[in-house]
Scaffold this active site. Structure first.
Site, PDB file in Angstrom:
ATOM      1  N   LYS A 195       0.880  -1.171   0.000  1.00  0.00           N
ATOM      2  CA  LYS A 195       0.000   0.000   0.000  1.00  0.00           C
ATOM      3  C   LYS A 195       0.917   1.220   0.000  1.00  0.00           C
ATOM      4  CE  LYS A 195      -4.144   1.865   0.196  1.00  0.00           C
ATOM      5  NZ  LYS A 195      -5.179   1.736  -0.849  1.00  0.00           N
ATOM      6  N   ASP A 227      -5.432  -3.229  -2.233  1.00  0.00           N
ATOM      7  CA  ASP A 227      -6.886  -3.173  -2.487  1.00  0.00           C
ATOM      8  C   ASP A 227      -7.207  -3.664  -3.900  1.00  0.00           C
ATOM      9  OD1 ASP A 227      -5.553  -0.889  -3.356  1.00  0.00           O
ATOM     10  OD2 ASP A 227      -7.153   0.508  -2.850  1.00  0.00           O
ATOM     11  N   ASP A 251      -2.125 -12.379   4.921  1.00  0.00           N
ATOM     12  CA  ASP A 251      -3.190 -13.063   5.663  1.00  0.00           C
ATOM     13  C   ASP A 251      -4.522 -12.883   4.938  1.00  0.00           C
ATOM     14  OD1 ASP A 251      -4.470 -14.400   7.834  1.00  0.00           O
ATOM     15  OD2 ASP A 251      -5.077 -12.445   8.624  1.00  0.00           O
TER      16      ASP A 251
HETATM   17  C1  IPM Z   1      -3.487 -17.550   9.622  1.00  0.00           C
HETATM   18  C2  IPM Z   1      -4.360 -17.174  10.787  1.00  0.00           C
HETATM   19  C3  IPM Z   1      -3.471 -16.541  11.857  1.00  0.00           C
HETATM   20  C4  IPM Z   1      -2.843 -15.293  11.270  1.00  0.00           C
HETATM   21  C5  IPM Z   1      -4.208 -16.237  13.181  1.00  0.00           C
HETATM   22  C6  IPM Z   1      -4.876 -17.456  13.769  1.00  0.00           C
HETATM   23  C7  IPM Z   1      -3.287 -15.609  14.195  1.00  0.00           C
HETATM   24  O1  IPM Z   1      -5.377 -16.322  10.383  1.00  0.00           O
HETATM   25  O2  IPM Z   1      -2.523 -18.317   9.815  1.00  0.00           O
HETATM   26  O3  IPM Z   1      -3.766 -17.119   8.504  1.00  0.00           O
HETATM   27  O4  IPM Z   1      -3.489 -14.232  11.247  1.00  0.00           O
HETATM   28  O5  IPM Z   1      -1.698 -15.384  10.834  1.00  0.00           O
HETATM   29 MN    MN Z   2      -5.526 -16.080   8.222  1.00  0.00          MN
END
Ligand code: IPM
Ligand code: MN
Length: 363
Positions: A195, A227, A251
């Site tokens: 970003k 985005d 994530d």
């Molecule tokens: C992932 C999960 C984890 C993260 C959580 C459970 C902390 O969402 O491994 O993608 O955010 O990394």
């Molecule tokens: Mn995750």
């Protein structure tokens, strides 16, 4: 004498227990068949560890992790522990585990199984027009997950809370090199996600990725704003190969990308640092609503086992055998709950039955 590999098994919470059982079966069968010696050590992590030991990441678990060649983890968390302070939450254990192991490269491959394409909500995947094949290379040990948070202060409508996102040159450089190395063995393209039009840390991210890319003249590099990336990964997933992402963007993009193959229950992951030691876990969460009911799909974990065999143990052939077993069993129409939609062509199986079907094919 053959070396004995130590694998630390951390089932965690919810369906973690269900799917890890099946992953273990597959590991043990591979060991029997290939003559490698495995020493499986179980440990507590997450909410269950908090309930039993008062901490989500007991010292004893860390000792086992330190001792192991690889760690296979199920999932952590659940509504039962949502009210705990941040430091006691099951998720905190996972962050400490990743940081402690210094596994900064999280690989999340997204592949389409042709006979499951119909499960995809994306029209041109479902009708067979495109078959995307990409891998998310998510930075896993820094960024906003490891900033300097300030928990809520103030009261009423004066409350505030702070998170910070920091990246250093070295943290960006090391994952960028891994992403480019990976791309060399794939289609030769890296897309870096940031970003940079808003965030300072993304400005640095883009600069460093550009600098490092000079060392890899054969790899094509693109930058995309996160985005827009969220839109493109579902509209034009075939345009991506290696997606290089800061921690939190990776994530979010992972969950988006998991809709491509039709179920997040198919998505494995491997987390690596400098050596061969790795942390292997399915991308999905602990799904407490279906825990213990035989509904969870163990294939993300079993495919993570394949990644473990290849990346930590160097057993590429054995990894291919596991992947082929998964392919064949799905191709024959066996489906766990998340993938079942046509009773005429498919056989619904439980978590355990799916694990057995895969194990039986490792001969
Ligand atoms: C992932 C999960 C984890 C993260 C959580 C459970 C902390 O969402 O491994 O993608 O955010 O990394
Ligand atoms: Mn995750």
């Amino acid at each position: 004498m053959n070396k004995t590999y130590k694998i630390c098994i951390l089932p965690g919470d919810g369906i973690g227990t269900d799917i890890i059982e099946e992953g273990k079966k597959v590991l043990q069968r591979v060991a029997e068949k290939s003559g490698i010696k495995l020493d499986l050590e179980e440990g507590l992590i997450g909410g269950i560890a908090y309930d039993k030991e008062g901490t989500p990441f007991p010292q004893d678990t860390w000792e086992k992790v330190k001792d192991a060649d690889a760690v296979l983890l199920g999932a952590v968390g659940g509504p039962k522990w949502d009210c705990l302070p941040r430091d006691k939450k099951p998720e905190k254990a996972l962050l400490e585990l990743r940081k402690g192991l210094n596994v900064y490269l999280n690989l999340r491959p997204v592949k389409i199984f042709p006979f499951l394409a119909g499960m995809s909500p994306i029209k041109n995947i479902a009708n067979g027009e495109i078959t995307p094949d990409l891998v998310i290379a998510r930075e896993l040990s820094s960024g906003i997950y490891y900033g300097e948070p300030k928990d809520q202060t103030g009261s009423g409508d004066n409350r505030e809370a702070v998170d910070t996102m920091r990246y250093t040159y070295e943290e960006i450089e090391r994952i960028t090199r891994k992403a480019f190395e990976l791309a060399k063995n794939r289609s030769g393209k890296v897309t870096s996600v940031d970003k940079a039009n808003v965030l300072a840390s993304s400005g640095l991210w883009r600069d460093v990725v550009n600098e490092i890319s000079n060392d890899y003249p054969d790899v094509e590099l693109d930058h995309i704003l996160v985005d827009n990336c969220a839109m493109q990964v579902v509209l034009n997933p075939q345009d991506f190969d290696v997606m290089l992402c800061p921690n939190m963007f990776g994530d979010i993009i992972s969950d988006l990308a998991s809709v491509l193959p039709g179920s997040i229950g198919l998505m494995p992951s491997a987390s690596l640092g400098e050596g061969r030691k790795g942390l292997y876990e399915p991308v999905h969460g602990s799904a407490p609503d279906i825990a213990g009911q035989g509904k969870a799909n163990p294939l993300a974990t079993i495919l993570s086992v394949a990644m473990l065999l290849e990346m930590t143990l160097g057993l590429g052939d054995e990894a291919r055998t596991v992947e082929k077993a998964v392919y064949d069993v799905l191709n024959e129409g066996y489906r766990t709950h998340d993938l079942y939609y046509d009773e005429k062509k498919e056989t619904l199986v439980s978590t355990q039955e799916m694990g057995d079907l895969i194990t039986d094919r490792i001969v």
